[in-house]
Write a protein that holds these residues in place. Structure first.
Motif, PDB file in Angstrom:
ATOM      1  N   ALA A 199       0.813  -1.222   0.000  1.00 30.69           N
ATOM      2  CA  ALA A 199       0.000   0.000   0.000  1.00 30.69           C
ATOM      3  C   ALA A 199       0.842   1.267   0.000  1.00 30.69           C
ATOM      4  N   GLY A 200       2.176   1.131  -0.120  1.00 24.54           N
ATOM      5  CA  GLY A 200       3.008   2.323  -0.276  1.00 24.54           C
ATOM      6  C   GLY A 200       4.055   2.561   0.786  1.00 24.54           C
ATOM      7  N   GLN A 201       4.190   1.675   1.761  1.00 27.03           N
ATOM      8  CA  GLN A 201       5.210   1.838   2.791  1.00 27.03           C
ATOM      9  C   GLN A 201       6.605   1.854   2.156  1.00 27.03           C
ATOM     10  N   PRO A 202       7.500   2.767   2.567  1.00 30.22           N
ATOM     11  CA  PRO A 202       8.860   2.789   2.017  1.00 30.22           C
ATOM     12  C   PRO A 202       9.599   1.475   2.254  1.00 30.22           C
ATOM     13  N   THR A 203      10.470   1.144   1.326  1.00 29.22           N
ATOM     14  CA  THR A 203      11.191  -0.119   1.368  1.00 29.22           C
ATOM     15  C   THR A 203      11.970  -0.309   2.658  1.00 29.22           C
ATOM     16  N   THR A 204      12.719   0.709   3.066  1.00 25.92           N
ATOM     17  CA  THR A 204      13.531   0.553   4.280  1.00 25.92           C
ATOM     18  C   THR A 204      12.661   0.299   5.508  1.00 25.92           C
ATOM     19  N   GLU A 205      11.501   0.941   5.576  1.00 24.22           N
ATOM     20  CA  GLU A 205      10.613   0.736   6.716  1.00 24.22           C
ATOM     21  C   GLU A 205      10.072  -0.693   6.733  1.00 24.22           C
TER      22      GLU A 205
END
Length: 202
Positions: free
Chosen positions: A52-58
């Motif tokens: 759903a769009g969470q940044p990769t590092t997170e």
């Protein structure tokens, strides 16, 4: 008769991760013997937010926290993960071309992470370009089986959900599509898909 045909991407038009690619990801994650199942459970349990769009590092930080470990090279791990999702199914790609040539309105509804979209469009832009609308979970902020994903996809195609024929390889996504009014079929093979389309458009 439906006005549009919508396909899921992974497990339908593109292939799921190979066993070889999974082992490569496990090695980069430093998965110890006997912990592979635990790793993949965390990988999938935390995937909806990533789709759903969470940044990769997170995302990878969340996975490592769930496993109570630290990944030594997150960039390499993320790259291997992306690469594992880039294989297309040639037979289904050919079907997309045939349907587009016959004038069918086509849509794609995919749970996909943001970093993977440009990679897929670069490698597979020729056949992805045959779709009238590409609906990516990471860009609309919701993922299947959330009903909003199906409604947004239909809206982008300019048709009501009741006029969509949808194919997905996950039963939960098929059932969710039906609840929005779509006609939905569980994908099992290219030949089954051809037969289903022929039946709906005969």
């Amino acid at each position: 008769m439906p006005e549009a045909i919508v396909f899921d991407l992974y497990g339908v038009l593109a292939r799921d991760q190979s066993e070889e690619s999974k082992r490569a990801i496990e090695r980069l994650a430093g998965v110890a013997d006997g912990r592979a199942r635990e790793f993949w459970e965390a990988y999938w349990a935390l995937r909806p937010a990533y789709d759903a769009g969470q940044p990769t590092t997170e995302y990878w930080q969340a996975v490592s926290a769930r496993l109570d470990t630290v990944f030594e090279d997150v960039a390499a791990l993320a790259d291997a993960d992306l690469e594992s999702w880039t294989r297309a199914d040639d037979e289904m790609v050919a079907l997309v071309g045939e349907l587009a040539d016959r004038g069918h309105r086509l849509g794609l509804l995919s749970n996909i992470i943001s970093d993977l979209v440009p990679l897929m469009e670069k490698r597979h832009g020729r056949w992805l370009g045959r779709f009238d609308a590409l609906t990516y979970s990471c860009r609309i902020g919701v993922a299947k089986p959330d009903p909003r994903a199906y409604e947004i996809c239909a809206a982008q195609l300019g048709v009501p959900t009741s006029q969509v024929l949808f194919f997905d390889d996950r039963e939960e996504n098929v059932l969710a599509a039906r609840r929005t009014g779509m006609t939905a079929e569980l994908f099992t093979s290219p030949s089954q898909t051809r037969q289903a389309i022929a039946a709906h458009f005969s």
